[in-house]
Design a protein around this motif. Structure first.
Motif, PDB file in Angstrom:
ATOM      1  N   MET A   1       0.845  -1.183   0.000  1.00  0.00           N
ATOM      2  CA  MET A   1       0.000   0.000   0.000  1.00  0.00           C
ATOM      3  C   MET A   1       0.885   1.239   0.000  1.00  0.00           C
ATOM      4  N   ASN A   2       0.543   2.210  -0.795  1.00  0.00           N
ATOM      5  CA  ASN A   2       1.305   3.452  -0.860  1.00  0.00           C
ATOM      6  C   ASN A   2       1.015   4.318   0.344  1.00  0.00           C
ATOM      7  N   THR A   3       2.033   5.001   0.809  1.00  0.00           N
ATOM      8  CA  THR A   3       1.878   5.931   1.911  1.00  0.00           C
ATOM      9  C   THR A   3       1.319   7.236   1.361  1.00  0.00           C
ATOM     10  N   PRO A   4       0.286   7.772   2.002  1.00  0.00           N
ATOM     11  CA  PRO A   4      -0.261   9.057   1.535  1.00  0.00           C
ATOM     12  C   PRO A   4       0.809  10.144   1.568  1.00  0.00           C
ATOM     13  N   THR A   5       0.748  11.058   0.621  1.00  0.00           N
ATOM     14  CA  THR A   5       1.753  12.112   0.560  1.00  0.00           C
ATOM     15  C   THR A   5       1.380  13.325   1.395  1.00  0.00           C
ATOM     16  N   CYS A   6       0.093  13.537   1.643  1.00  0.00           N
ATOM     17  CA  CYS A   6      -0.296  14.721   2.397  1.00  0.00           C
ATOM     18  C   CYS A   6      -1.509  14.414   3.266  1.00  0.00           C
ATOM     19  N   ARG A   7      -1.358  14.661   4.558  1.00  0.00           N
ATOM     20  CA  ARG A   7      -2.431  14.461   5.529  1.00  0.00           C
ATOM     21  C   ARG A   7      -2.772  15.815   6.162  1.00  0.00           C
ATOM     22  N   CYS A   8      -3.809  15.794   6.981  1.00  0.00           N
ATOM     23  CA  CYS A   8      -4.052  16.932   7.859  1.00  0.00           C
ATOM     24  C   CYS A   8      -2.790  17.101   8.703  1.00  0.00           C
ATOM     25  N   THR A   9      -2.333  18.315   8.895  1.00  0.00           N
ATOM     26  CA  THR A   9      -1.021  18.541   9.513  1.00  0.00           C
ATOM     27  C   THR A   9      -0.885  17.922  10.904  1.00  0.00           C
ATOM     28  N   TRP A  10      -1.974  17.885  11.703  1.00  0.00           N
ATOM     29  CA  TRP A  10      -1.879  17.320  13.051  1.00  0.00           C
ATOM     30  C   TRP A  10      -1.521  15.845  13.025  1.00  0.00           C
ATOM     31  N   ALA A  11      -1.805  15.159  11.929  1.00  0.00           N
ATOM     32  CA  ALA A  11      -1.591  13.712  11.856  1.00  0.00           C
ATOM     33  C   ALA A  11      -0.139  13.343  11.582  1.00  0.00           C
ATOM     34  N   ASP A  12       0.679  14.305  11.236  1.00  0.00           N
ATOM     35  CA  ASP A  12       2.077  14.012  10.926  1.00  0.00           C
ATOM     36  C   ASP A  12       2.984  14.028  12.154  1.00  0.00           C
ATOM     37  N   SER A  13       2.407  14.164  13.345  1.00  0.00           N
ATOM     38  CA  SER A  13       3.229  14.266  14.549  1.00  0.00           C
ATOM     39  C   SER A  13       3.832  12.932  14.986  1.00  0.00           C
ATOM     40  N   SER A  14       3.246  11.811  14.567  1.00  0.00           N
ATOM     41  CA  SER A  14       3.783  10.494  14.935  1.00  0.00           C
ATOM     42  C   SER A  14       3.138   9.425  14.067  1.00  0.00           C
ATOM     43  N   PRO A  15       3.768   8.269  13.963  1.00  0.00           N
ATOM     44  CA  PRO A  15       3.144   7.167  13.215  1.00  0.00           C
ATOM     45  C   PRO A  15       1.791   6.763  13.810  1.00  0.00           C
ATOM     46  N   LEU A  16       1.644   6.829  15.125  1.00  0.00           N
ATOM     47  CA  LEU A  16       0.379   6.487  15.769  1.00  0.00           C
ATOM     48  C   LEU A  16      -0.726   7.452  15.339  1.00  0.00           C
ATOM     49  N   MET A  17      -0.410   8.738  15.340  1.00  0.00           N
ATOM     50  CA  MET A  17      -1.396   9.739  14.924  1.00  0.00           C
ATOM     51  C   MET A  17      -1.713   9.595  13.434  1.00  0.00           C
ATOM     52  N   ALA A  18      -0.709   9.301  12.626  1.00  0.00           N
ATOM     53  CA  ALA A  18      -0.947   9.117  11.187  1.00  0.00           C
ATOM     54  C   ALA A  18      -1.872   7.928  10.946  1.00  0.00           C
ATOM     55  N   ALA A  19      -1.634   6.828  11.631  1.00  0.00           N
ATOM     56  CA  ALA A  19      -2.492   5.650  11.462  1.00  0.00           C
ATOM     57  C   ALA A  19      -3.917   5.949  11.925  1.00  0.00           C
ATOM     58  N   TYR A  20      -4.048   6.658  13.040  1.00  0.00           N
ATOM     59  CA  TYR A  20      -5.376   7.029  13.531  1.00  0.00           C
ATOM     60  C   TYR A  20      -6.100   7.886  12.487  1.00  0.00           C
ATOM     61  N   HIS A  21      -5.400   8.874  11.964  1.00  0.00           N
ATOM     62  CA  HIS A  21      -5.974   9.745  10.939  1.00  0.00           C
ATOM     63  C   HIS A  21      -6.388   8.944   9.706  1.00  0.00           C
ATOM     64  N   ASP A  22      -5.496   8.097   9.232  1.00  0.00           N
ATOM     65  CA  ASP A  22      -5.733   7.389   7.977  1.00  0.00           C
ATOM     66  C   ASP A  22      -6.842   6.344   8.089  1.00  0.00           C
ATOM     67  N   ASP A  23      -6.955   5.706   9.251  1.00  0.00           N
ATOM     68  CA  ASP A  23      -7.865   4.572   9.394  1.00  0.00           C
ATOM     69  C   ASP A  23      -9.165   4.855  10.147  1.00  0.00           C
ATOM     70  N   GLU A  24      -9.174   5.877  11.005  1.00  0.00           N
ATOM     71  CA  GLU A  24     -10.328   6.070  11.886  1.00  0.00           C
ATOM     72  C   GLU A  24     -10.950   7.455  11.857  1.00  0.00           C
ATOM     73  N   TRP A  25     -10.114   8.486  11.998  1.00  0.00           N
ATOM     74  CA  TRP A  25     -10.621   9.836  12.206  1.00  0.00           C
ATOM     75  C   TRP A  25     -11.468  10.277  11.022  1.00  0.00           C
ATOM     76  N   GLY A  26     -12.682  10.680  11.319  1.00  0.00           N
ATOM     77  CA  GLY A  26     -13.570  11.186  10.282  1.00  0.00           C
ATOM     78  C   GLY A  26     -14.353  10.122   9.537  1.00  0.00           C
ATOM     79  N   VAL A  27     -14.130   8.858   9.879  1.00  0.00           N
ATOM     80  CA  VAL A  27     -14.894   7.783   9.242  1.00  0.00           C
ATOM     81  C   VAL A  27     -16.235   7.677   9.971  1.00  0.00           C
ATOM     82  N   PRO A  28     -17.352   7.819   9.265  1.00  0.00           N
ATOM     83  CA  PRO A  28     -18.647   7.769   9.943  1.00  0.00           C
ATOM     84  C   PRO A  28     -18.849   6.467  10.722  1.00  0.00           C
ATOM     85  N   GLU A  29     -19.077   6.623  12.016  1.00  0.00           N
ATOM     86  CA  GLU A  29     -19.318   5.496  12.928  1.00  0.00           C
ATOM     87  C   GLU A  29     -20.797   5.482  13.274  1.00  0.00           C
ATOM     88  N   ARG A  30     -21.437   4.350  13.087  1.00  0.00           N
ATOM     89  CA  ARG A  30     -22.872   4.274  13.360  1.00  0.00           C
ATOM     90  C   ARG A  30     -23.220   3.206  14.396  1.00  0.00           C
TER      91      ARG A  30
END
Length: 184
Positions: A1-30
């Motif tokens: 899988m390719n690594t995204p080139t540009c995220r929301c800036t807060w997500a670049d602070s750590s690999p944990l934050m990047a993974a959270y951003h990429d996989d969870e944050w903003g995904v509609p949870e029902r």
């Protein structure tokens, strides 16, 4: 899988934050229970950085019976004392007690025939609200949802906490326009 080139800036602070951003944050949870879990975590985050909560998330799951509201609602003062000694979570007596009370409020809604997810998503019109690029910490809607939750007995659900939670669970889509997850 390719690594995204540009995220929301807060997500670049750590690999944990990047993974959270990429996989969870903003995904509609029902799922009601998952919405409640994320509400608990956002309530504990108040006054702290989200990265602290993410690093302790598994500790929170263990401490709070995998976020089973029925189990948490039965926690006693002895459980509160036990949790105050648990280094795997944020040790705030007020937040721990609020979590127990919030489990009871969640169950009271269920007992009254109110589905947590349906009720909450109904407050935002059923679909994610697209942000306009302005970074907010709260909104009139998050203030309204905060008041509605408090009326039902929830605590540590102020307008700022609720706005962050709305972003996390995908009720508000606030990805920056430069982010690979941004959708116009």
């Amino acid at each position: 899988m390719n690594t995204p080139t540009c995220r929301c800036t807060w997500a670049d602070s750590s690999p944990l934050m990047a993974a959270y951003h990429d996989d969870e944050w903003g995904v509609p949870e029902r799922d009601s229970r998952k919405l409640w879990e994320k509400l608990v975590l956002d309530s504990f985050q108040a006054g702290l950085s989200w990265s602290i909560i993410l690093r302790k998330r598994e500790g929170f799951r263990a401490a709070f019976a995998q976020f089973d509201p029925e189990a948490v609602a039965r926690f006693t003062p002895a459980d509160v004392d036990r949790l105050m000694q648990d280094p795997g979570i944020v040790r705030s007596r007020a937040k721990i007690e609020a979590t127990i009370g919030n489990a009871q409020a969640y169950l009271a809604m269920q007992a009254a025939g109110v589905d947590f997810s349906t009720w909450l998503w109904g407050l935002v019109g059923g679909t994610p609200i697209k942000g306009n690029g302005v970074v907010l910490t709260q909104s009139p809607l998050s203030a309204d949802i905060s008041k509605a939750l408090k009326k039902r007995g929830f605590k540590f659900v102020g307008a700022v906490t609720i706005y962050a939670w709305m972003q996390a669970v995908g009720m508000v889509d606030d990805h920056s326009q430069q982010c690979f997850k941004y959708q116009s």
